[in-house]
Enzyme design. Structure first.
Site, PDB file in Angstrom:
ATOM      1  N   LYS A  38       0.841  -1.201   0.000  1.00 56.47           N
ATOM      2  CA  LYS A  38       0.000   0.000   0.000  1.00 56.47           C
ATOM      3  C   LYS A  38       0.879   1.256   0.000  1.00 56.47           C
ATOM      4  CE  LYS A  38      -3.720  -2.622   2.065  1.00 56.47           C
ATOM      5  NZ  LYS A  38      -4.523  -3.022   3.217  1.00 56.47           N
ATOM      6  N   GLN A  43      -5.130  -1.659   9.503  1.00 56.11           N
ATOM      7  CA  GLN A  43      -4.881  -2.968   8.884  1.00 56.11           C
ATOM      8  C   GLN A  43      -5.406  -4.090   9.790  1.00 56.11           C
ATOM      9  OE1 GLN A  43      -3.413  -3.423   5.783  1.00 56.11           O
ATOM     10  NE2 GLN A  43      -3.800  -5.612   6.011  1.00 56.11           N
ATOM     11  N   ASP A  59     -11.208   2.192   3.453  1.00 59.29           N
ATOM     12  CA  ASP A  59     -11.408   0.741   3.266  1.00 59.29           C
ATOM     13  C   ASP A  59     -12.887   0.440   3.043  1.00 59.29           C
ATOM     14  OD1 ASP A  59      -9.207  -0.926   3.132  1.00 59.29           O
ATOM     15  OD2 ASP A  59      -8.917  -1.006   5.303  1.00 59.29           O
TER      16      ASP A  59
END
Ligand code: NAP
Length: 290
Positions: free
Chosen positions: A53, A97, A120
């Site tokens: 990322k 995460q 997300d």
């Protein structure tokens, strides 16, 4: 011969498009989008994903901030960092995460994130927007799957779409998207589905997100099916320097010859999740107009 859906190539195309937009912002003297990533603990695959990322941010010219906390961090302390990011005008979007350590609730953490910065697409507000005509920040992996189908011009309208796996992360949101945007007839299967093959054999489009290598065998599909294999499981492989390889949920070698299109693992859905994260960050930036 099946068409192998090249997620790497499509994600590179998307990154090039985003990089152009970032250059235009720079040329206009504007600030660039800024993504922050929180990672807790030392889970090796998570660190690999986060590295991917960050590299993607570098490629497109986004600013990025990485916050790495020890496994022992309390939920309260993590919440304080999330609040800080929610209030930080310099940050357009951020992710936490997963997985998180057992003492921290993923569900509670997701709901601490401001929906406007939830790139997300995990918060209830963003998830819920799948079913509205005005989409907010869509869940990244399902968004990436829809982008693959679009860019390969795969017809979804009126097709029988079978989704195997019903998680909140992939199976459930992609089912809703195939219904809402894809206009497909959708069947969702899960661990308690009694006769999985009966359903999978009906599929014109089969999306599998379970995490069990070789769950889908050639007897379970009909000819010319389109398969999107989301599964990503590390399996031991002594021939690899790392000692493992990634496996999807589909017995690729035997199933692929029957399909019209299929995603490989790796190189299919995985790179698209990162591309979606970048697209969501750009969208969050544009929505803030700061
Ligand atoms: P998950 O939360 O563990 O959910 C798995 C789903 O599969 C559940 O709905 C479960 O049913 C269902 N299931 C389990 N065994 C089954 C069986 N034998 N037959 C039918 N359904 C079964 O996993 P996830 O987070 O959705 O992830 C799924 C896979 O996708 C994993 O390999 C993960 O690594 C991968 N993934 C990849 C990406 C990417 O970017 N490439 C992103 C996200 C996830 P129940 O609901 O009944 O428990």
């Amino acid at each position: 011969m099946p068409i192998v859906i090249d997620g790497r190539k499509i994600s590179e195309d998307i990154k090039a498009e985003i990089a152009q937009e970032v250059n235009a912002l720079k040329n206009d003297g504007k600030r660039v989008p800024h993504l922050a990533i929180i990672i807790v603990g030392d889970d090796a695959p998570s660190h690999t994903y986060v590295k991917g990322k960050i590299n993607a941010c570098k490629t497109v010219g986004f600013e990025y901030t990485l916050l790495h906390f020890a496994d022992s961090i309390s939920e309260e302390k993590l919440a304080k960092h999330i609040t800080k990011l929610n209030e930080d005008d310099d940050i357009d979007g951020f992710i936490v995460q997963i997985p998180l350590p057992d003492h921290i609730s993923v569900e509670r953490v997701n709901e601490m994130i401001s929906p406007a910065k939830d790139v997300d697409g995990f918060t209830n507000q963003n998830f819920g927007s799948i079913t509205s005509t005005h989409h907010l920040l869509l869940p990244a992996t399902p968004f990436g799957i829809m982008e693959l189908l679009n860019r390969y011009e795969i017809e979804t309208k009126g097709k029988e779409c079978v989704v195997v796996g019903a998680s909140r992360l992939v199976g459930a949101p992609v089912s809703l998207m195939m219904l809402q945007d894809g206009l497909a007839t959708v069947t969702v299967c899960h661990e308690h589905t009694v006769d999985l093959t009966k359903h999978t054999r009906q599929a014109d489009i089969l999306i599998v997100a379970v995490g069990k290598p070789n769950l889908i065998t050639k007897e379970m599909v009909k000819e010319n099916v389109v398969i999107i294999d989301v599964g990503t499981t590390r399996v031991e492989d002594e021939t690899k320097k790392s000692g493992f390889r990634l496996s999807g949920d589909v017995d690729y070698e035997n199933v692929a010859p029957l399909t019209s299109h299929i995603t490989p693992v790796p190189g299919g859905v995985g790179p698209m999740t990162i591309a979606s994260l970048l697209l969501n960050t750009l969208k969050a930036y544009e929505a803030r107009k700061i």
